[in-house]
Design an enzyme around this catalytic site. Structure first.
Site, short mmCIF file in Angstrom:
data_model
loop_
_atom_site.label_atom_id
_atom_site.label_comp_id
_atom_site.label_asym_id
_atom_site.label_seq_id
_atom_site.Cartn_x
_atom_site.Cartn_y
_atom_site.Cartn_z
N THR A 41 -7.74 -0.37 -9.54
CA THR A 41 -6.74 0.48 -8.86
C THR A 41 -5.64 0.88 -9.81
OG1 THR A 41 -7.16 -0.64 -6.74
CG2 THR A 41 -5.12 0.61 -6.93
N ASP A 60 -10.56 5.62 -8.48
CA ASP A 60 -9.95 5.58 -7.15
C ASP A 60 -10.94 5.13 -6.09
OD1 ASP A 60 -7.90 6.15 -5.16
OD2 ASP A 60 -9.12 7.87 -4.62
N ASP A 90 -12.47 1.00 -6.92
CA ASP A 90 -11.74 -0.20 -6.51
C ASP A 90 -12.12 -0.62 -5.11
OD1 ASP A 90 -10.53 1.90 -5.23
OD2 ASP A 90 -8.48 1.37 -5.80
N GLY A 91 -12.16 0.36 -4.19
CA GLY A 91 -12.54 0.03 -2.81
C GLY A 91 -13.98 -0.42 -2.71
N ASP A 121 -3.52 0.27 -3.27
CA ASP A 121 -4.37 1.45 -3.36
C ASP A 121 -3.65 2.67 -2.81
OD1 ASP A 121 -7.04 2.71 -3.83
OD2 ASP A 121 -6.93 3.00 -1.67
N ASP A 174 -2.62 5.98 -4.86
CA ASP A 174 -3.14 7.27 -4.39
C ASP A 174 -2.05 8.32 -4.36
OD1 ASP A 174 -5.68 6.30 -4.12
OD2 ASP A 174 -5.63 6.15 -1.94
#
Length: 214
Positions: free
Chosen positions: A48, A86, A89-90, A107, A111
């Site tokens: 992130t 981006d 990470d999730g 996050d 963003d």
């Protein structure tokens, strides 16, 4: 975790939001790239922060490097890589069972930094400030309404607007790089204009969805 299980988990974490073809493709690519990182035990927070840092570097390169040229291509490439991070990470967090509220907060903050960086890149490549501020403002307001709605208990907004982060990143990255390839067309201004139009539509979509759920 296979791709379909990952997509199901993503939908569950986003309140049952339906993923259209574009989002599914984006998430599928993130899943494929995240598998080796998850296997290596890379912390999601590190990914992130790396993505946010790359977006900031892209903005600096675009501004300091002048309009067009190698700097614009480099800024576009950095934004594209930041966009990949981006989503990685999730994906890594989901695949390793390391999702957390702190991770979600980090996050979200990165963003918003990334969205601002996209706007700065377009401005650095020649787009007028007022248009860039309009486009970036729509993006920030859209995400604020979504977050505020969730804070008020609307955990299932169930809307993927036409101006989600993958779209914003793609517009900024591609138009920045294009300024150095097709010099007779003002790609930065065109990109900011398209972003502003889509951003307004996306804002209305999210506002409508949140209003109905409230």
């Amino acid at each position: 975790m296979d791709r379909e299980a990952y997509l199901r988990t993503w939908r569950a974490l986003h309140g049952g939001t339906h993923a259209n073809a574009l989002v599914r493709g984006w998430l599928s690519a993130a899943h494929a790239l995240a598998r080796p990182l998850a296997g290596a035990g890379v912390p999601p927070a590190a990914i992130t922060l790396s993505g946010g840092a790359l977006a900031v570097v892209a903005a600096a390169v675009a501004v300091l490097g002048g309009r067009g040229g190698v700097a614009a291509v480099a800024a576009g490439a950095l934004l594209a890589i930041a966009g990949i991070f981006d989503n990685l990470d999730g994906a890594v967090a989901v695949m390793t069972g390391r999702t957390s509220r702190r991770g979600a907060l980090l996050d979200a903050a990165c963003d918003r930094v990334g969205d601002a960086a996209c706007a700065v890149v377009l401005w650095g490549c020649g787009a007028p400030a007022w248009l860039v501020l309009t486009a970036g403002g729509f993006a920030q307001l859209q995400e604020y309404l979504r977050a505020r709605g969730q804070g008020l208990g609307v955990d299932d907004v169930r809307i993927v607007s036409v101006a989600e982060r993958p779209v914003r990143l793609a517009i900024a990255a591609s138009c920045a790089a294009a300024t150095a390839v097709v010099v007779w067309l003002d790609w930065a201004t065109l990109g900011a204009g398209v972003w502003a139009v889509l951003g307004f539509i996306g804002l209305v979509q999210v506002a409508t969805a949140v209003g109905r759920r409230l």
